[in-house]
Design an enzyme around this catalytic site. Structure first.
Site, PDB file in Angstrom:
ATOM      1  N   GLU A  33       0.854  -1.200   0.000  1.00 48.67           N
ATOM      2  CA  GLU A  33       0.000   0.000   0.000  1.00 48.67           C
ATOM      3  C   GLU A  33       0.883   1.240   0.000  1.00 48.67           C
ATOM      4  O   GLU A  33       1.842   1.336   0.779  1.00 48.67           O
ATOM      5  CB  GLU A  33      -0.894  -0.015   1.238  1.00 48.67           C
ATOM      6  CG  GLU A  33      -2.263   0.533   0.985  1.00 48.67           C
ATOM      7  CD  GLU A  33      -3.066  -0.310   0.003  1.00 48.67           C
ATOM      8  OE1 GLU A  33      -3.080   0.025  -1.201  1.00 48.67           O
ATOM      9  OE2 GLU A  33      -3.660  -1.313   0.438  1.00 48.67           O
ATOM     10  N   HIS A  34       0.542   2.166  -0.878  1.00 44.98           N
ATOM     11  CA  HIS A  34       1.287   3.420  -1.037  1.00 44.98           C
ATOM     12  C   HIS A  34       2.738   3.171  -1.452  1.00 44.98           C
ATOM     13  O   HIS A  34       3.610   3.990  -1.183  1.00 44.98           O
ATOM     14  CB  HIS A  34       1.205   4.263   0.245  1.00 44.98           C
ATOM     15  CG  HIS A  34      -0.206   4.650   0.569  1.00 44.98           C
ATOM     16  ND1 HIS A  34      -0.894   5.601  -0.147  1.00 44.98           N
ATOM     17  CD2 HIS A  34      -1.084   4.160   1.489  1.00 44.98           C
ATOM     18  CE1 HIS A  34      -2.122   5.709   0.327  1.00 44.98           C
ATOM     19  NE2 HIS A  34      -2.272   4.840   1.320  1.00 44.98           N
ATOM     20  N   GLY A  45     -16.544   4.508  -3.608  1.00 45.71           N
ATOM     21  CA  GLY A  45     -15.922   5.159  -2.456  1.00 45.71           C
ATOM     22  C   GLY A  45     -15.593   4.183  -1.347  1.00 45.71           C
ATOM     23  O   GLY A  45     -15.402   4.569  -0.194  1.00 45.71           O
ATOM     24  N   GLY A  80     -12.933   2.132  -1.442  1.00 40.53           N
ATOM     25  CA  GLY A  80     -11.516   1.789  -1.506  1.00 40.53           C
ATOM     26  C   GLY A  80     -11.244   0.591  -2.400  1.00 40.53           C
ATOM     27  O   GLY A  80     -10.214  -0.065  -2.265  1.00 40.53           O
ATOM     28  N   LEU A  81     -12.165   0.296  -3.321  1.00 42.93           N
ATOM     29  CA  LEU A  81     -12.045  -0.901  -4.158  1.00 42.93           C
ATOM     30  C   LEU A  81     -11.834  -0.537  -5.619  1.00 42.93           C
ATOM     31  O   LEU A  81     -12.086  -1.326  -6.519  1.00 42.93           O
ATOM     32  CB  LEU A  81     -13.286  -1.786  -3.978  1.00 42.93           C
ATOM     33  CG  LEU A  81     -13.515  -2.198  -2.521  1.00 42.93           C
ATOM     34  CD1 LEU A  81     -14.854  -2.913  -2.359  1.00 42.93           C
ATOM     35  CD2 LEU A  81     -12.385  -3.093  -2.015  1.00 42.93           C
ATOM     36  N   SER A 113     -13.195   1.731  -7.743  1.00 40.26           N
ATOM     37  CA  SER A 113     -14.279   1.910  -8.711  1.00 40.26           C
ATOM     38  C   SER A 113     -13.851   2.881  -9.813  1.00 40.26           C
ATOM     39  O   SER A 113     -14.316   2.779 -10.948  1.00 40.26           O
ATOM     40  CB  SER A 113     -15.555   2.387  -8.017  1.00 40.26           C
ATOM     41  OG  SER A 113     -15.300   3.541  -7.259  1.00 40.26           O
ATOM     42  N   SER A 114     -12.958   3.813  -9.512  1.00 43.56           N
ATOM     43  CA  SER A 114     -12.573   4.782 -10.546  1.00 43.56           C
ATOM     44  C   SER A 114     -11.747   4.123 -11.646  1.00 43.56           C
ATOM     45  O   SER A 114     -11.960   4.385 -12.827  1.00 43.56           O
ATOM     46  CB  SER A 114     -11.843   5.982  -9.935  1.00 43.56           C
ATOM     47  OG  SER A 114     -10.701   5.562  -9.245  1.00 43.56           O
ATOM     48  N   GLU A 125      -6.966   9.634 -14.942  1.00 46.53           N
ATOM     49  CA  GLU A 125      -7.174   9.902 -13.508  1.00 46.53           C
ATOM     50  C   GLU A 125      -6.084  10.832 -12.959  1.00 46.53           C
ATOM     51  O   GLU A 125      -6.368  11.767 -12.218  1.00 46.53           O
ATOM     52  CB  GLU A 125      -7.198   8.588 -12.716  1.00 46.53           C
ATOM     53  CG  GLU A 125      -7.412   8.794 -11.232  1.00 46.53           C
ATOM     54  CD  GLU A 125      -8.085   7.635 -10.523  1.00 46.53           C
ATOM     55  OE1 GLU A 125      -8.420   6.627 -11.176  1.00 46.53           O
ATOM     56  OE2 GLU A 125      -8.278   7.748  -9.294  1.00 46.53           O
ATOM     57  N   ASP A 146      -3.964   0.429  -9.736  1.00 46.25           N
ATOM     58  CA  ASP A 146      -5.375   0.114  -9.952  1.00 46.25           C
ATOM     59  C   ASP A 146      -5.680  -0.113 -11.431  1.00 46.25           C
ATOM     60  O   ASP A 146      -6.386  -1.049 -11.801  1.00 46.25           O
ATOM     61  CB  ASP A 146      -6.257   1.248  -9.405  1.00 46.25           C
ATOM     62  CG  ASP A 146      -6.013   1.497  -7.929  1.00 46.25           C
ATOM     63  OD1 ASP A 146      -5.395   0.637  -7.278  1.00 46.25           O
ATOM     64  OD2 ASP A 146      -6.423   2.563  -7.437  1.00 46.25           O
TER      65      ASP A 146
END
Ligand code: GLA
Length: 387
Positions: A41-42, A124, A126-127, A129-130, A162, A174
C-alpha cells in the site's frame, strides 16, 4: 452472507440503462473489475511492489456513436450533455472526459458518443471503482472508434485520465490490475520496472466495508504523495542518485530516523518496510503459506496505522476482531481514510469469523458492515450487448 448484488451483471445493467435513457441499443460494451490490494500500500508511487487481486464485481460501459457527448450513470439515471474541452465539473463525468481526452491523444477516440455506465462495485469503498470505470471506458470507446488497444495501452490511458486529467496523484496499481488481471491469480507488479508476475490465489478472499466513504479528490492521497516526495528529496541529500524511496533498505532506517523530521521519516519507514513485506508476502502466497501471508497483512495494517496514518478506527476495529476470531490476517486495503478491509480466513471457518466480525462491529458502531467474498477475477474485456 455474500451480498447478492455480486451475481448481477454490470453489463446487463449498463445495456438496459442505455436503452431506457437513449431509446436505442448500444453498439459496444466493455467491463473491468474493481480490486483489493492484498499488500503493497502506497508503494506504487514510490517505486515499490504491489500485490492486487481483481474482484468479481465490475463496472460496465455501453456506448454508441453520436454527435456530441452524452453520459448517464445508474447512480442517478440523469443524462448529461458534456463538452470534452470545457473545464471539468467536479463529478463522476470527469473520469469519462479524462478518458476521452487521453484517447484523443493516441487517436483512439470516437468523434462523440452516448455512454451508459453501471457497476456492481460499491463506490468510495476503496475498491478502485474509478479505475474500473476508466479502464472499461477506454476499452468501450476505443472499440467504438475502431481501435483495439492492448491491456498496457488501456491501463496507460486510464492512468493518465485519472492522474493528469482528474488530478488524483495515484500510482499505476489500480489501472494495471483492472487491465491485466487473470482469474485465479494475484498480480505482483514491480512498479519501478513494470515487471509483472502472476501468483496463484485459488481460495476466496473476504471484504468488510467500513461504511466510511473516502473521496480521493479530497486531498489526503495527494498530501501523502507530496510528503513522500519531500522525504525522497531529503534522502537524496544523504544518498545522491537514489531513484525511489522503495530502493532504500531497512538498514538505512536508523539514518533516516536520525536525519529526517519525524513525520517524513515515518512515511519513508512505511514504504521501506512495506516493500519488504510485499515481496515476502508474494512468496508466501506462492507457497500457499496463508499463515505467514496473514501476519504480513496485519503488520502492514499496523504500519499504515502508525507510520502512514491512513487508517480509521473502524478499520482498526475490523482487523482486531478478525484476528481475535481466527482469521489468517486482515488489513485496510486501498488508499485509506475510509474504505474496506480485506480478510483472509480459513475456508471452513470463514462464515463464523465473518459473523463474529459483524457482531463485534455492530456492538461498537451500532450498524452492520457490508461483508462479502470474491475469487480472484479477470481483467477488462469486451462484452456482447445482445440479449
Ligand atoms: C489509491 C491509488 C493507488 C495506490 C493506492 C495506495 O488506490 O489509486 O495508485 O496509490 O491508493 O496503495
Amino acid at each position: 452472507m455474500p451480498t447478492p448484488v455480486t451475481r448481477l451483471s454490470s453489463v446487463r445493467l449498463a445495456s438496459s440503462l442505455f436503452e431506457s435513457s437513449f431509446s436505442s441499443r448500444p453498439a459496444v460494451a466493455a467491463s473491468a473489475p474493481g480490486r483489493v490490494n492484498l499488500i503493497g500500500e502506497h508503494t506504487d508511487y514510490n517505486g515499490g511492489p504491489v500485490l492486487p487481486v481483481a474482484l468479481e464485481r465490475r463496472t460496465a460501459v455501453a456506448a454508441a456513436l453520436e454527435d456530441g457527448w452524452f453520459f448517464v450513470s445508474a447512480v442517478d439515471g440523469t443524462v448529461r450533455g458534456v463538452e470534452i474541452d470545457r473545464p471539468l465539473r467536479g463529478d463522476w463525468t470527469d473520469y469519462l472526459v479524462g478518458v476521452v481526452r487521453e484517447l484523443r491523444a493516441v487517436r483512439a477516440a470516437p468523434a462523440g458518443a452516448r455512454v451508459a455506465v453501471a457497476t456492481t462495485l460499491p463506490i468510495g469503498a476503496g475498491l478502485s471503482s474509478s479505475a474500473a470505470l476508466t479502464v472499461a471506458a477506454a476499452k468501450a470507446l476505443s472499440l467504438l472508434a475502431g481501435r483495439r488497444l492492448g491491456p498496457a495501452q488501456l491501463a496507460d490511458v486510464a492512468y493518465r485520465a485519472e492522474h493528469d486529467q482528474v488530478g488524483v496523484h495515484c500510482g499505476r496499481m489500480d489501472q494495471t490490475i483492472a487491465a491485466h488481471a487473470a482469474a485465479g491469480t494475484a498480480l505482483l507488479l514491480e512498479t519501478a520496472t513494470g515487471a509483472m508476475q502472476r501468483v496463484p490465489l485459488p481460495g476466496r478472499i473476504w471484504v468488510v466495508e467500513t461504511g466510511v466513504a473516502h473521496r480521493l479528490t479530497g486531498g489526503e492521497l495527494n498530501q501523502r504523495r507530496r510528503e513522500c516526495e519531500q522525504a525522497l528529496a531529503r534522502c537524496r541529500e544523504l544518498w545522491p542518485g537514489l531513484a525511489h524511496l522503495a530502493n532504500l533498505s531497512t538498514d538505512d532506517l536508523p539514518t533516516i530516523e536520525a536525519r529526517l523530521p519525524p513525520d517524513l521519516a515515518a512515511r519513508a519507514r512505511h514504504v521501506v518496510t512495506e516493500t519488504v513485506r510485499t515481496r515476502v508476502a508474494a512468496d508466501a502466497l506462492a507457497r500457499g503459506d496463508l499463515g505467514q501471508l496473514g501476519w504480513l497483512l496485519v503488520e502492514g495494517h499496523e504500519s499504515l496505522r502508525t507510520d502512514y496514518r491512513s487508517t480509521i478506527p473502524e478499520a482498526d476495529a475490523i482487523v482486531e476482531l478478525a484476528m481475535d476470531h481466527g482469521a489468517h490476517g486482515a488489513r485496510l486495503t486501498g488508499a485509506g481514510w475510509g474504505g474496506s478491509v480485506v480478510v483472509l480466513a480459513p475456508d471452513d471457518e470463514s462464515a463464523r469469523v465473518m459473523a463474529e466480525i459483524s457482531r463485534g462491529f455492530r456492538d461498537r458502531y451500532g450498524r452492520e458492515p457490508a461483508v462479502w467474498s470474491t475469487r480472484a477475477a479477470s481483467g477488462v474485456r469486451r462484452e456482447t450487448v445482445s440479449g
